[in-house]
Design a protein around this motif. Sequence first.
Motif, PDB file in Angstrom:
ATOM      1  N   THR A 106       0.835  -1.202   0.000  1.00 34.12           N
ATOM      2  CA  THR A 106       0.000   0.000   0.000  1.00 34.12           C
ATOM      3  C   THR A 106       0.869   1.251   0.000  1.00 34.12           C
ATOM      4  N   MET A 110       0.874   4.058  -2.922  1.00 34.34           N
ATOM      5  CA  MET A 110       0.544   5.451  -2.618  1.00 34.34           C
ATOM      6  C   MET A 110       1.672   6.396  -3.021  1.00 34.34           C
ATOM      7  N   VAL A 134      -5.226   8.014  -6.731  1.00 37.69           N
ATOM      8  CA  VAL A 134      -6.045   7.641  -5.573  1.00 37.69           C
ATOM      9  C   VAL A 134      -6.770   6.323  -5.841  1.00 37.69           C
ATOM     10  N   THR A 137      -4.307   3.407  -5.671  1.00 30.00           N
ATOM     11  CA  THR A 137      -3.889   3.142  -4.290  1.00 30.00           C
ATOM     12  C   THR A 137      -4.996   2.453  -3.497  1.00 30.00           C
ATOM     13  N   VAL A 138      -6.216   2.947  -3.611  1.00 23.75           N
ATOM     14  CA  VAL A 138      -7.346   2.337  -2.908  1.00 23.75           C
ATOM     15  C   VAL A 138      -7.585   0.920  -3.431  1.00 23.75           C
ATOM     16  N   GLY A 141      -5.099  -1.457  -1.819  1.00 27.75           N
ATOM     17  CA  GLY A 141      -5.484  -1.805  -0.450  1.00 27.75           C
ATOM     18  C   GLY A 141      -6.639  -2.785  -0.399  1.00 27.75           C
ATOM     19  N   VAL A 155      -3.385  -1.715   5.959  1.00 27.80           N
ATOM     20  CA  VAL A 155      -3.557  -0.811   4.824  1.00 27.80           C
ATOM     21  C   VAL A 155      -3.794   0.620   5.320  1.00 27.80           C
ATOM     22  N   VAL A 156      -4.668   0.775   6.301  1.00 28.08           N
ATOM     23  CA  VAL A 156      -4.975   2.101   6.835  1.00 28.08           C
ATOM     24  C   VAL A 156      -3.722   2.729   7.448  1.00 28.08           C
ATOM     25  N   SER A 158      -0.607   2.296   6.574  1.00 27.54           N
ATOM     26  CA  SER A 158       0.248   2.785   5.482  1.00 27.54           C
ATOM     27  C   SER A 158      -0.306   4.061   4.873  1.00 27.54           C
ATOM     28  N   LEU A 159      -1.615   4.107   4.692  1.00 23.44           N
ATOM     29  CA  LEU A 159      -2.232   5.311   4.122  1.00 23.44           C
ATOM     30  C   LEU A 159      -2.002   6.517   5.038  1.00 23.44           C
ATOM     31  N   CYS A 160      -2.117   6.311   6.331  1.00 22.12           N
ATOM     32  CA  CYS A 160      -1.881   7.410   7.283  1.00 22.12           C
ATOM     33  C   CYS A 160      -0.420   7.843   7.277  1.00 22.12           C
ATOM     34  N   GLY A 163       0.365   9.205   3.715  1.00 25.07           N
ATOM     35  CA  GLY A 163      -0.512  10.328   3.398  1.00 25.07           C
ATOM     36  C   GLY A 163       0.037  11.626   3.965  1.00 25.07           C
TER      37      GLY A 163
END
Length: 186
Positions: A106, A110, A134, A137-138, A141, A155-156, A158-160, A163
Amino acid sequence: MTVTWQVAVEGPLSTADVALGRALFGAGPAAVAELFADLGNMAVALPVLAAAVGYVLVRDRRQWRVALTAVAVMAAVPALVVPLKLLIARPAPLEPGTGWYPSGHTATAMVAYGTAALLVTPYLRRRWAMPVAVVLTVATGIGLVLRGYHWPLDVVGSLCLFGAVLPFVGVSARRMRRSSSRTRTG
């Protein structure tokens, strides 16, 4: 930080994450989920970033600092993800072993797609690159969770984490473009 803490101490959010992951594993068409998961492979994402870097440098060689920033941020992915994986040592959803938090795939998706979009957007007539980044990337995940390669919070997380990095890249790119547009050429 809350996501990482919850995963590290196996808090209530982590317990809900495991339940959600188990409910989602195997949902949807396996071939599509696998294709989505593969979008986060270095072999897929890095050529996209390399093409964007090459495109920017062909368009304007003075943008070498912007291109170098993009490469440095991509190099930072394993430098940040691997120590966290070792520190957290989260068990895998469906495979033996630990080290699944945060999701490197992820993070790779991203950073590669997001940075590529930031690089090429100033040269496009329409602003379609970031929405495509986007979506890719989504999709990565979603594929990772549906195939059982990662828990949803992997996944969340990594996004945080990444991001927070991409806006820095965008600001740096804008500043470098402005400063190079003010410098004299030959």
